[in-house]
Design an enzyme around this catalytic site. Structure first.
Site, PDB file in Angstrom:
ATOM      1  N   LYS A 183       0.704  -1.103   0.082  1.00  0.00           N
ATOM      2  CA  LYS A 183       0.102  -0.095   0.095  1.00  0.00           C
ATOM      3  C   LYS A 183       0.921   1.328   0.079  1.00  0.00           C
ATOM      4  CE  LYS A 183      -2.774   3.356   1.321  1.00  0.00           C
ATOM      5  NZ  LYS A 183      -2.270   4.961   1.347  1.00  0.00           N
ATOM      6  N   GLY A 236       6.158   5.298   9.021  1.00  0.00           N
ATOM      7  CA  GLY A 236       5.240   6.668   8.938  1.00  0.00           C
ATOM      8  C   GLY A 236       5.244   7.292  10.361  1.00  0.00           C
ATOM      9  N   GLU A 258       8.794   1.384  11.776  1.00  0.00           N
ATOM     10  CA  GLU A 258       9.857   2.583  11.684  1.00  0.00           C
ATOM     11  C   GLU A 258       9.213   3.800  11.780  1.00  0.00           C
ATOM     12  OE1 GLU A 258      11.787   5.296  10.744  1.00  0.00           O
ATOM     13  OE2 GLU A 258      11.760   4.379   8.506  1.00  0.00           O
ATOM     14  N   CYS A 291      13.538  10.994   7.762  1.00  0.00           N
ATOM     15  CA  CYS A 291      13.251  10.454   9.242  1.00  0.00           C
ATOM     16  C   CYS A 291      14.438  10.337  10.012  1.00  0.00           C
ATOM     17  CB  CYS A 291      12.433   9.220   9.286  1.00  0.00           C
ATOM     18  SG  CYS A 291      13.424   7.914   8.356  1.00  0.00           S
ATOM     19  N   GLU A 389       8.605  16.081  15.683  1.00  0.00           N
ATOM     20  CA  GLU A 389       9.131  16.218  14.446  1.00  0.00           C
ATOM     21  C   GLU A 389       8.468  17.029  13.258  1.00  0.00           C
ATOM     22  OE1 GLU A 389      10.495  12.271  11.542  1.00  0.00           O
ATOM     23  OE2 GLU A 389       8.456  12.331  12.193  1.00  0.00           O
TER      24      GLU A 389
END
Length: 492
Positions: A183, A236, A258, A291, A389
């Site tokens: 996906k 994500g 992650e 990230c 973040e």
């Protein structure tokens, strides 16, 4: 919108915008628009998946699993190498399509990202052929460890490096003998569709790889709660990971997560300052949408002024603009919503007393989703801009006076994905890195990643590790077979 999509053409490259399920293209009743971050243009209308398509994809993966699991290691490896060949053959197509779709630099896609996509398949194909555990003995009994394919996997991938991060999951899952429902992120779905074509041309059997497009809010739960799914891997945000974890809990489906990062970059006074500045400016890579980025600059007070001066000089020399231009250093951010999020973080920080050293605003004159490279100082450790973040070209700078303070500031968030240490003292490097909470620590370097190394995060930066044997440990059911001594007396 209720049109049936078929294909779109991006810079001369035809991309099918339907799902790929069971070796066939499948349309949906509705579509969603895929928008280029470069100029806001609509790249195509993408099939908008529903629970019906997700169920069909999982059913196809389940049906294909016995045959793929029974395929020899050598044959699986051969097909993965053939997929890598196909990626290399279409490298230019993949590079230009992904640049238009997610806004990352075309030169980076050509020279680094797409070659890495091919390498992902080659690495796990080769690792599969050497995967073994030395047999051992327990009171005369022989122990043999094996890795058995687990079953259908759901792989949910992000938009910041769409194909590379998708194949970081797809390649080991296929190598392990699992089947896959991929996906891709709705903001950057196009290269996943091209991967389906490449895999089919390479001889991957129908149903082994399936691609379902759509909004996570509409099809995510149907995928992650499906009782036939044996593994879920997600890259994500933390909030989405919590929803996936809750969805998977009913079936006890193993997860690899992650998640976000708020990584520190520690600069000690004994560091090579030019190297430290280069490392810091490198954190603007991919418009800050990385990230692992060391977005919190922690600089020893005695060199902070000189470090900042050199940083500003180098950062201001960066060229922001169209990522298809070879001269561009920083492209756009992925989506108008992401741009709003980035600017919201910055404006709240400024209202709270932070000071802009550079940037702090959008570059609206460029015509897309561009945010100026930004450095903020006069920030507090517990402020939002330091703790959360941003995922954009926004760095903060704090100073420290002792090594202990540097470590305390570095570890002072809920994240623990990565850390960077710039120092000229190897003993300090060893001492500090040993105290940092992070899945990866780079010393006087950044973004050096070997696929045989474990990768993942600590705290709320993730669950589990992937890479090398760690990937097979996740995508397989690891079995130990114990055989009694002298058990064959009556054999033949």
């Amino acid at each position: 919108m209720t049109r049936e999509p078929q294909a779109t053409v991006i810079a001369g490259v035809t991309v099918d915008t339907r799902h790929w399920i069971g070796g066939e293209r499948v349309a949906s009743a509705e579509t969603f628009a895929d928008i280029s971050p470069i100029d806001g243009s609509v790249l195509g209308e993408i099939a908008r998946g529903t629970a019906m398509e997700t169920a069909a994809a999982v059913a196809a993966a389940k049906a294909a699993f016995p045959g793929w699991a029974a395929t020899s290691r050598a044959e699986r490896a051969r097909i993965l190498h053939a997929i890598a060949d196909g990626v290399e053959k279409r490298l230019e197509d993949l590079a230009i399509v992904e640049t238009c779709d997610n806004g990352a630099l075309l030169r980076s896609h050509r020279r680094g990202v797409m070659p890495r996509v091919a390498h992902n398949f080659r690495f796990f194909a080769d690792w599969l052929l050497t995967l073994e555990h030395e047999d051992f003995e327990t009171r005369g009994h022989a122990n043999h460890v094996s890795w058995d394919p687990a079953g259908p996997c759901v792989l949910i991938t992000p938009w910041n490096a769409p194909l590379m991060l998708a194949t970081w999951k797809v390649a080991p899952a296929l190598a392990a003998g699992d089947t896959v429902v991929l996906k891709p992120a709705e903001w950057s779905p196009l290269t996943a569709s091209l991967l389906a074509d490449i895999a089919a041309e390479a001889g991957l059997p129908a149903g082994v790889l399936n691609v379902v497009q759509g909004y996570g809010s509409e099809i995510g739960d149907a995928l992650t709660s499906h009782p036939e799914v044996r593994r879920i891997s997600f890259t994500g945000s933390v909030p989405t990971a919590k929803r996936i974890s809750a969805s998977a809990a009913a079936n006890l489906t193993p997860l690899s997560l992650e998640l976000g990062g708020k990584s520190p970059l520690l600069v000690f006074a004994d560091a090579d300052l030019d190297l430290a500045v280069n490392l810091a400016v490198e954190q603007y890579d991919n418009a800050g949408q990385v990230c692992l980025a060391g977005t919190r600059l922690l600089v020893e007070e005695t060199v902070a002024e000189e470090f900042t001066r050199r940083f500003v000089e180098k950062a201001r020399a960066l060229k922001q603009g169209d990522p298809r231009d070879e001269a561009t250093d920083i492209g756009p951010n992925i989506h108008p919503r992401q741009l709003e999020k980035i600017d919201g973080f910055v404006q709240r920080a400024l209202a709270g007393g932070a000071r802009t050293v550079i940037g702090g605003h959008r570059n609206d004159d460029l015509g897309g989703q561009y945010y100026a490279p930004t450095l903020l100082t006069d920030v507090t450790q517990n402020s939002e801009i330091v703790q959360e973040e941003v995922f954009g070209p926004v760095l903060t700078l704090q100073t420290f006076t002792t090594e202990e303070e540097a470590v305390r500031l570095a570890n002072g968030t809920r994240f623990g994905l990565a850390a960077i240490v710039a120092t000229g003292d190897p003993e300090r490097a060893e001492r500090v890195s040993g105290q940092l909470v992070a899945g990866t620590v780079w010393i006087n370097c950044f973004f050096v990643r070997d696929l045989q190394a474990p990768f993942g995060g600590s705290r709320q930066s993730g669950v589990g590790r992937e890479g090398g044997t760690w990937s097979f440990d996740f995508y397989c059911d690891v079995k130990n077979t114990v055989t009694a001594p002298n058990g064959w007396k009556n054999h033949g």
